[in-house]
Motif scaffolding. Structure first.
Motif, PDB file in Angstrom:
ATOM      1  N   VAL A  73       0.836  -1.204   0.000  1.00  0.00           N
ATOM      2  CA  VAL A  73       0.000   0.000   0.000  1.00  0.00           C
ATOM      3  C   VAL A  73       0.870   1.253   0.000  1.00  0.00           C
ATOM      4  N   GLU A  74       1.964   1.226   0.773  1.00  0.00           N
ATOM      5  CA  GLU A  74       2.862   2.378   0.811  1.00  0.00           C
ATOM      6  C   GLU A  74       3.503   2.617  -0.556  1.00  0.00           C
ATOM      7  N   LEU A  75       3.849   1.548  -1.255  1.00  0.00           N
ATOM      8  CA  LEU A  75       4.414   1.710  -2.593  1.00  0.00           C
ATOM      9  C   LEU A  75       3.406   2.375  -3.529  1.00  0.00           C
ATOM     10  N   LEU A  76       2.138   1.946  -3.428  1.00  0.00           N
ATOM     11  CA  LEU A  76       1.104   2.549  -4.260  1.00  0.00           C
ATOM     12  C   LEU A  76       0.904   4.018  -3.908  1.00  0.00           C
ATOM     13  N   GLN A  77       0.886   4.309  -2.613  1.00  0.00           N
ATOM     14  CA  GLN A  77       0.717   5.704  -2.211  1.00  0.00           C
ATOM     15  C   GLN A  77       1.928   6.550  -2.595  1.00  0.00           C
ATOM     16  N   MET A  78       3.095   5.918  -2.655  1.00  0.00           N
ATOM     17  CA  MET A  78       4.310   6.620  -3.056  1.00  0.00           C
ATOM     18  C   MET A  78       4.172   7.205  -4.460  1.00  0.00           C
ATOM     19  N   ILE A  79       3.503   6.463  -5.343  1.00  0.00           N
ATOM     20  CA  ILE A  79       3.406   6.917  -6.729  1.00  0.00           C
ATOM     21  C   ILE A  79       2.079   7.590  -7.040  1.00  0.00           C
ATOM     22  N   THR A  80       1.157   7.644  -6.067  1.00  0.00           N
ATOM     23  CA  THR A  80      -0.184   8.147  -6.361  1.00  0.00           C
ATOM     24  C   THR A  80      -0.169   9.607  -6.792  1.00  0.00           C
ATOM     25  N   LEU A  81       0.422  10.491  -5.982  1.00  0.00           N
ATOM     26  CA  LEU A  81       0.401  11.911  -6.326  1.00  0.00           C
ATOM     27  C   LEU A  81       1.211  12.218  -7.597  1.00  0.00           C
ATOM     28  N   PRO A  82       2.418  11.645  -7.758  1.00  0.00           N
ATOM     29  CA  PRO A  82       3.103  11.862  -9.045  1.00  0.00           C
ATOM     30  C   PRO A  82       2.287  11.350 -10.230  1.00  0.00           C
ATOM     31  N   LEU A  83       1.603  10.207 -10.049  1.00  0.00           N
ATOM     32  CA  LEU A  83       0.797   9.658 -11.139  1.00  0.00           C
ATOM     33  C   LEU A  83      -0.366  10.585 -11.470  1.00  0.00           C
ATOM     34  N   ILE A  84      -1.030  11.103 -10.433  1.00  0.00           N
ATOM     35  CA  ILE A  84      -2.151  12.025 -10.663  1.00  0.00           C
ATOM     36  C   ILE A  84      -1.662  13.251 -11.422  1.00  0.00           C
ATOM     37  N   PHE A  85      -0.555  13.832 -10.941  1.00  0.00           N
ATOM     38  CA  PHE A  85      -0.039  15.050 -11.573  1.00  0.00           C
ATOM     39  C   PHE A  85       0.316  14.805 -13.038  1.00  0.00           C
ATOM     40  N   VAL A  86       1.106  13.768 -13.303  1.00  0.00           N
ATOM     41  CA  VAL A  86       1.568  13.525 -14.670  1.00  0.00           C
ATOM     42  C   VAL A  86       0.411  13.089 -15.569  1.00  0.00           C
ATOM     43  N   SER A  87      -0.491  12.263 -15.041  1.00  0.00           N
ATOM     44  CA  SER A  87      -1.612  11.774 -15.862  1.00  0.00           C
ATOM     45  C   SER A  87      -2.534  12.911 -16.280  1.00  0.00           C
ATOM     46  N   ILE A  88      -2.867  13.794 -15.331  1.00  0.00           N
ATOM     47  CA  ILE A  88      -3.750  14.905 -15.664  1.00  0.00           C
ATOM     48  C   ILE A  88      -3.032  15.906 -16.564  1.00  0.00           C
ATOM     49  N   LEU A  89      -1.754  16.157 -16.267  1.00  0.00           N
ATOM     50  CA  LEU A  89      -0.966  17.040 -17.133  1.00  0.00           C
ATOM     51  C   LEU A  89      -0.927  16.496 -18.555  1.00  0.00           C
ATOM     52  N   HIS A  90      -0.669  15.210 -18.684  1.00  0.00           N
ATOM     53  CA  HIS A  90      -0.604  14.566 -19.999  1.00  0.00           C
ATOM     54  C   HIS A  90      -1.952  14.617 -20.696  1.00  0.00           C
ATOM     55  N   ALA A  91      -3.033  14.350 -19.928  1.00  0.00           N
ATOM     56  CA  ALA A  91      -4.370  14.333 -20.514  1.00  0.00           C
ATOM     57  C   ALA A  91      -4.759  15.711 -21.047  1.00  0.00           C
ATOM     58  N   ILE A  92      -4.475  16.757 -20.273  1.00  0.00           N
ATOM     59  CA  ILE A  92      -4.855  18.108 -20.679  1.00  0.00           C
ATOM     60  C   ILE A  92      -3.985  18.584 -21.840  1.00  0.00           C
ATOM     61  N   ALA A  93      -2.684  18.271 -21.770  1.00  0.00           N
ATOM     62  CA  ALA A  93      -1.786  18.684 -22.848  1.00  0.00           C
ATOM     63  C   ALA A  93      -2.163  18.026 -24.168  1.00  0.00           C
ATOM     64  N   ARG A  94      -2.819  16.868 -24.092  1.00  0.00           N
ATOM     65  CA  ARG A  94      -3.220  16.145 -25.290  1.00  0.00           C
ATOM     66  C   ARG A  94      -4.583  16.586 -25.819  1.00  0.00           C
ATOM     67  N   LEU A  95      -5.302  17.398 -25.039  1.00  0.00           N
ATOM     68  CA  LEU A  95      -6.588  17.899 -25.518  1.00  0.00           C
ATOM     69  C   LEU A  95      -6.365  18.836 -26.697  1.00  0.00           C
ATOM     70  N   ARG A  96      -7.247  18.768 -27.669  1.00  0.00           N
ATOM     71  CA  ARG A  96      -7.128  19.677 -28.807  1.00  0.00           C
ATOM     72  C   ARG A  96      -7.496  21.098 -28.398  1.00  0.00           C
ATOM     73  N   THR A  97      -8.355  21.199 -27.404  1.00  0.00           N
ATOM     74  CA  THR A  97      -8.778  22.499 -26.909  1.00  0.00           C
ATOM     75  C   THR A  97      -9.101  22.397 -25.434  1.00  0.00           C
ATOM     76  N   ALA A  98      -8.848  23.449 -24.689  1.00  0.00           N
ATOM     77  CA  ALA A  98      -9.123  23.458 -23.253  1.00  0.00           C
ATOM     78  C   ALA A  98     -10.609  23.435 -22.951  1.00  0.00           C
ATOM     79  N   ARG A  99     -11.435  23.670 -23.982  1.00  0.00           N
ATOM     80  CA  ARG A  99     -12.878  23.683 -23.752  1.00  0.00           C
ATOM     81  C   ARG A  99     -13.417  22.305 -23.386  1.00  0.00           C
ATOM     82  N   SER A 100     -12.665  21.229 -23.685  1.00  0.00           N
ATOM     83  CA  SER A 100     -13.118  19.878 -23.346  1.00  0.00           C
ATOM     84  C   SER A 100     -13.031  19.604 -21.853  1.00  0.00           C
ATOM     85  N   LEU A 101     -12.106  20.274 -21.175  1.00  0.00           N
ATOM     86  CA  LEU A 101     -11.836  19.979 -19.767  1.00  0.00           C
ATOM     87  C   LEU A 101     -13.021  20.255 -18.845  1.00  0.00           C
ATOM     88  N   PRO A 102     -13.672  21.426 -18.920  1.00  0.00           N
ATOM     89  CA  PRO A 102     -14.808  21.661 -18.023  1.00  0.00           C
ATOM     90  C   PRO A 102     -15.924  20.640 -18.196  1.00  0.00           C
TER      91      PRO A 102
END
Length: 459
Positions: A73-102
């Motif tokens: 569980v500690e290993l999973l929690q170790m990567i949780t916040l970095p994963l959230i940050f990078v995943s959301i950053l990657h997802a938004i950067a890949r959007l064609r337009t920021a209008r999709s996010l809301p």
């Protein structure tokens, strides 16, 4: 080291070694997790049978179980916040337009809040229908100060119910400093920071195409690197589940469960009904519930055994993208949001059952439509900022002018029930992701070029 403890450790190591032999088979990860769960339950029952429940040998064995179970569980929690940050950053950067996010955010959060409201309603109606009494507990309820509880030995400060200040506190003043934390506010703060960084990357690409491509390449590389790390840790899930389930069975107090059987029955019935509600919602948007549950049960197993929504985030995103064909942007947001707000099990069902139980002690009619509507409104709004856990029912009951003594009195049976509520809440986050994907007609769309790293590879 005494001989019984040595025997327990050798038996545990033998089970881990046996489980490791499945790497020579073509078994999928879900099958390995199921085997780990079954072995953990069986081993826990054997230990209880041999030593009883209060044995010093079992107490000496628990730290070794924790080394594997809590370590995972500690290993999973170790990567949780970095994963959230990078995943959301990657997802938004890949959007064609920021209008999709809301739109994605509104649909995901809206689904989470809807299921939380339904869970609260089910909790109220079920508890009224079963109608089991707690008269023996109500005298102390009038004398109890709800702000003096955290566990049996600690107290916490009175929660600030000022909504503007609470919302302001979610904005991280030091996002890098949030990385070592493992709490709901840290996740929300990391989501906010990642969204703004992602939006900045989108603007950079629009203003300078060359720099935009370089930024996107760097984000893609970081995403792929982190996904490989997540894959390595997730492959340890069978061993973690084995240890966690052994510990859960060994520590389960069956006498407490029997003594509070009615409360346990209502909670379990409520959980089953909410899983059914999730299935109905999925069917309404054109998704086969059977296909959904066949693919998500490894995530539910991990959530159940670890009692942690955050620890389930990596596998949650993986299953949504790999098996349910939810776009990575939607899966990342729904999994992240679902770990912090709108948790139907922890934020909806739990406080509703407690509220109906204590209501007779202060003369509240819990079948009054106005009271039900007010309670559901408070639960839904509170779930946006407080999250789940013991704090949620305390805040809700306090806002509704009700004593929170039951949070203390039900401690003996809470560990097992919390496991079920966590599994339901995690299922709700995956339901939100699938519903959002279906409503936006994004399910099964091919991923953009270079986005293959959006799914985890199990080796």
């Amino acid at each position: 080291m005494n001989l019984p403890l040595l025997f327990n450790l050798l038996a545990f190591l033998a089970l881990l070694f046996g489980l490791a032999q499945t790497r020579h088979t073509n078994w999928s990860l879900p099958k390995k997790v199921l085997l780990g769960l079954a072995l953990g339950v069986a081993f826990g029952l054997v230990l209880r049978r041999i030593y009883g429940t209060e044995s010093s040998v079992l107490k000496a064995t628990s730290p070794w179980l924790n080394l594997v179970g809590d370590g995972y569980v500690e290993l999973l929690q170790m990567i949780t916040l970095p994963l959230i940050f990078v995943s959301i950053l990657h997802a938004i950067a890949r959007l064609r337009t920021a209008r999709s996010l809301p739109l994605i955010s509104v649909l995901s959060i809206g689904t989470l809040l809807l299921t939380t409201a339904i869970a609260a309603l089910i909790g109220i109606l079920l508890t009224n229908f079963v109608s089991f009494a707690i008269e023996a507990w109500t005298p102390s309820a009038q004398l109890f100060d709800p702000f003096q509880f955290n566990d049996k030995s600690q107290a916490f400060e009175s929660p600030d119910l000022n909504i503007p200040d609470t919302l302001l506190s979610l904005i991280p003043s030091n996002p890098v400093g949030e990385l070592p934390e493992a709490k709901s506010s840290s996740i929300i703060g990391m989501i906010i920071f990642a969204v703004f960084v992602g939006l900045a990357a989108l603007r950079l690409g629009n203003e300078d195409a060359k720099k935009g491509r370089r930024a996107l390449w760097a984000i893609d590389t970081l995403q792929a690197w982190l996904i490989r790390l997540v894959g390595v840790i997730i492959n340890l899930a069978p061993y973690g589940v084995l240890a966690l389930m052994t510990k859960a069975v060994v520590n389960a107090n069956l006498q407490d469960l029997i003594g509070l059987g009615s409360y346990v029955f209502v909670t379990c019935l409520g959980l089953m009904l909410m899983f059914l509600i999730h299935a109905i919602i999925l069917a309404a948007v054109g998704v086969s519930p059977l296909h959904f549950f066949r693919n998500v049960w490894p995530v539910l197993t991990l959530a159940f055994s670890s009692s942690s929504s955050m620890a389930s985030i990596p596998l949650n995103i993986d299953v949504q993208t790999r098996h349910l064909r939810v776009p990575h942007s939607i899966a990342s947001l729904s999994a992240s949001f679902g770990a912090t707000l709108g948790q139907s099990g922890c934020s909806g069902l739990y406080p509703a059952i407690l509220a109906v139980l204590v209501a007779p002690s202060i003369g509240i009619d819990t079948l009054d439509p106005q009271w039900i509507a007010a309670f559901i409104g408070v639960v839904t709004l509170t779930s946006l900022t407080v999250g789940g856990g013991a704090l949620m029912p305390i805040v809700v009951l306090t806002v509704m002018g009700m004593p929170a003594v039951l949070v203390v009195l039900l401690i003996p049976v809470e560990p097992l029930l919390a496991m079920g509520r966590t599994a339901l809440s995690v299922n709700g986050s995956m339901t939100a992701g699938v519903v959002t994907s279906q409503l936006l007609k994004d399910t099964d769309k091919p991923m953009p070029a270079g986005d293959e790293s959006a799914t985890l590879s199990h080796t």
